[in-house]
Design a protein around this motif. Structure first.
Motif, PDB file in Angstrom:
ATOM      1  N   TYR A  43      -5.359  24.349   6.197  1.00 10.69           N
ATOM      2  CA  TYR A  43      -4.024  24.384   7.276  1.00 10.69           C
ATOM      3  C   TYR A  43      -3.979  26.308   7.733  1.00 10.69           C
ATOM      4  N   LEU A  46      -5.705  26.439  11.307  1.00  7.01           N
ATOM      5  CA  LEU A  46      -4.521  25.805  11.802  1.00  7.01           C
ATOM      6  C   LEU A  46      -3.929  27.300  12.743  1.00  7.01           C
ATOM      7  N   GLU A 119      -7.042  18.422  10.194  1.00  4.52           N
ATOM      8  CA  GLU A 119      -6.683  20.249  10.939  1.00  4.52           C
ATOM      9  C   GLU A 119      -8.277  20.153  11.439  1.00  4.52           C
ATOM     10  N   SER A 155       1.050  15.268   7.018  1.00  3.46           N
ATOM     11  CA  SER A 155       1.032  16.486   8.066  1.00  3.46           C
ATOM     12  C   SER A 155       2.039  16.413   8.897  1.00  3.46           C
ATOM     13  N   PHE A 160       2.741  20.243  11.311  1.00  4.04           N
ATOM     14  CA  PHE A 160       0.917  20.364  11.689  1.00  4.04           C
ATOM     15  C   PHE A 160       1.249  20.251  13.007  1.00  4.04           C
ATOM     16  N   PRO A 235     -12.255  24.146  10.874  1.00  4.66           N
ATOM     17  CA  PRO A 235     -11.462  24.713  10.635  1.00  4.66           C
ATOM     18  C   PRO A 235     -12.510  25.576   9.295  1.00  4.66           C
TER      19      PRO A 235
END
Ligand SMILES: Cc1cc2nc3c(=O)[nH]c(=O)nc-3n(C[C@H](O)[C@H](O)[C@H](O)COP(=O)(O)O)c2cc1C
Length: 438
Positions: A43, A46, A119, A155, A160, A235
């Motif tokens: 993450y 992100l 993600e 998540s 997120f 990611p």
């Protein structure tokens, strides 16, 4: 890897794991939880994305050279660029329908590291401006669907993704993620059949043109459809940079790919390797070569919808252009290996039957073409075929290629025709009642 535990996952450098995964260990893998994922750098991409304009993310993906891992090897940034400029509602679909024989990489990715996929999906949705994204998962993957549901919940609770106006914490990305189960058929993974299923209809591909998803996709709106493995790379690219990604693989085939090696090899399983790795080495070194000290005969390097290569032609890099030059394709990276005990006529029948069974039934060339192929092959195998039937196999394959609403019929014709071209002698032997397999 010990049964029942999570394999070492390097969130930084590998999409899959730090180790190869033997086929018989697959179901023992426990998914990486949110805390562990975050602890290993998950993450972070992100966060980077949320401070980057969407157009810059697409540029970075373009520079990385990322190409789709769902079969056709389409440039990911090119697809996103087609959707990005449209105003109004847009969608992202993550394709985990996976039902091609010999392919199980997406199942493993869903299982081992669901947050990596989430993600990637959130970043992709943000980059193209989609407010809703669907995780379209093979409905037979019951455990993986459950793992993904848990991961989505975790998540979302961690903030997120989501829509703040519906209550809850401020989110990094305002996108709604939903799971849709595919009916678990091969054709249901075709991108427009996927759209039909999400809209609540049966899995039947749409005619292209005019129904290109990037223009008229889900509910008539621009939609990007990407494979799970493609999105799982995103990611990594954001976190490590496009130059890092380009440094893996070859100039035109960047990054790694997860190869599922099955068939007559000592160590069937999943192998994540840089693109450009030798097909020969993957089979003989990584997967241990033929079982029982037999000789290998032929390999499908890119799954059953692509051309087969006789074993004396497998000294080829696993890369898009190299395999194309060798007369085949990378496809989904499903490497299916056959030794010299295998009857190639029998293989062709199995494939012809598979494609016939999986034809959705809406377009006559596909229904009739796949049925006729299976019928002639069965006649030849039963020793009732004539020379005319043998010639007909080749003619029929040539005739049907490129027809039908989707690639299913073409894939069937390419596979069967390649077996016919390379192992014609086995067909001829069946005509005189002899099977030439060892
Ligand atoms: C019959 C058929 C079945 C397919 N099944 C899948 C599938 O299960 N998963 C997948 O990602 N792509 C599948 N595809 C390819 C998709 O149509 C589409 O090209 C892909 O999801 C795009 O993702 P990518 O650009 O990331 O590769 C299939 C195509 C055909 C013709």
């Amino acid at each position: 890897m010990m049964p029942g535990c999570c394999p070492e996952i390097s969130v930084v450098t590998r999409v899959l794991t730090d180790r190869d995964v033997p086929l018989n260990q697959l179901e023992k893998v426990v998914p990486l939880g949110l805390a562990d994922y975050v602890g290993r750098g998950g993450y972070r991409a992100l966060e980077i994305a949320s401070n980057t304009p969407p157009a810059d993310i697409i540029k970075q993906i373009e520079r990385s050279g990322l190409r789709g891992r769902g079969g056709a090897g389409f440039l990911t940034a090119k697809k996103w660029t087609m959707v990005y400029p449209s105003k109004g509602k847009k969608y992202l679909c993550c394709n985990a329908a996976e039902d091609e024989p010999g392919t199980f990489k997406d199942r493993y990715l869903l299982r081992v590291n669901p947050h990596q996929i989430i993600e990637g999906v959130i970043i992709a949705a943000y980059a193209i401006g989609a407010s809703e994204a669907y995780l379209y998962i093979n409905g037979n993957y019951k455990e993986e669907v459950a793992f993904m549901e848990q991961a989505l919940q975790a998540s979302k609770e961690a903030g997120f993704w989501g829509v703040p106006s519906h209550g809850g914490k401020p989110t990094a990305m305002q996108v709604v993620l939903k799971i849709c189960k595919s009916p678990g058929t091969y054709v249901a993974g075709e991108e427009t059949a996927l759209l039909e299923v999400i809209e609540g209809r049966v899995a039947a591909p749409r005619q292209k043109p005019p129904y290109y998803p990037a223009r008229r996709g889900l509910f008539g709106m621009p939609t990007a459809v990407n494979n799970v493995e493609t999105l799982a790379n995103v990611p990594h690219i954001l976190r490590e940079g496009d130059a890092w990604f380009r440094g893996i693989g070859t100039e035109s085939a960047t990054g790694t790919m997860i190869f599922t090696v099955t068939g007559d090899v000592c160590r069937p399983g999943l192998y994540e390797r840089p693109l450009g790795t030798s097909l020969h080495d993957l089979i003989y070194i990584d997967a241990g070569g033929a079982t029982d000290r037999r000789r290998l005969k032929a390999v499908f390097p890119g799954g059953p919808s692509n051309t087969l290569l006789p074993v004396d032609q497998i000294n080829v890099p696993l890369a898009f252009d190299a395999l194309q030059a060798a007369g085949s394709a990378l496809g989904t990276g499903a490497v299916i290996v056959m030794d010299d005990t295998v009857c190639m006529v029998r293989i062709a029948i199995q494939y012809a039957r598979f494609f016939n069974r999986e034809s959705c039934g809406q377009c006559p060339p596909c229904v009739l073409g796949t049925a006729r192929l299976a019928e002639i092959m069965e006649k030849i195998e039963a020793g009732e075929g004539t020379e005319k039937d043998v010639l007909l196999v080749g003619e029929l394959c040539t005739m049907v290629k490129g027809r039908g609403y989707c690639y299913l019929l073409t894939g069937a014709a390419i596979a069967v025709e390649s077996i016919f071209r390379h192992f014609r002698a086995e067909y001829d032997a069946h005509i005189v009642g002899k099977c030439r397999a060892a």
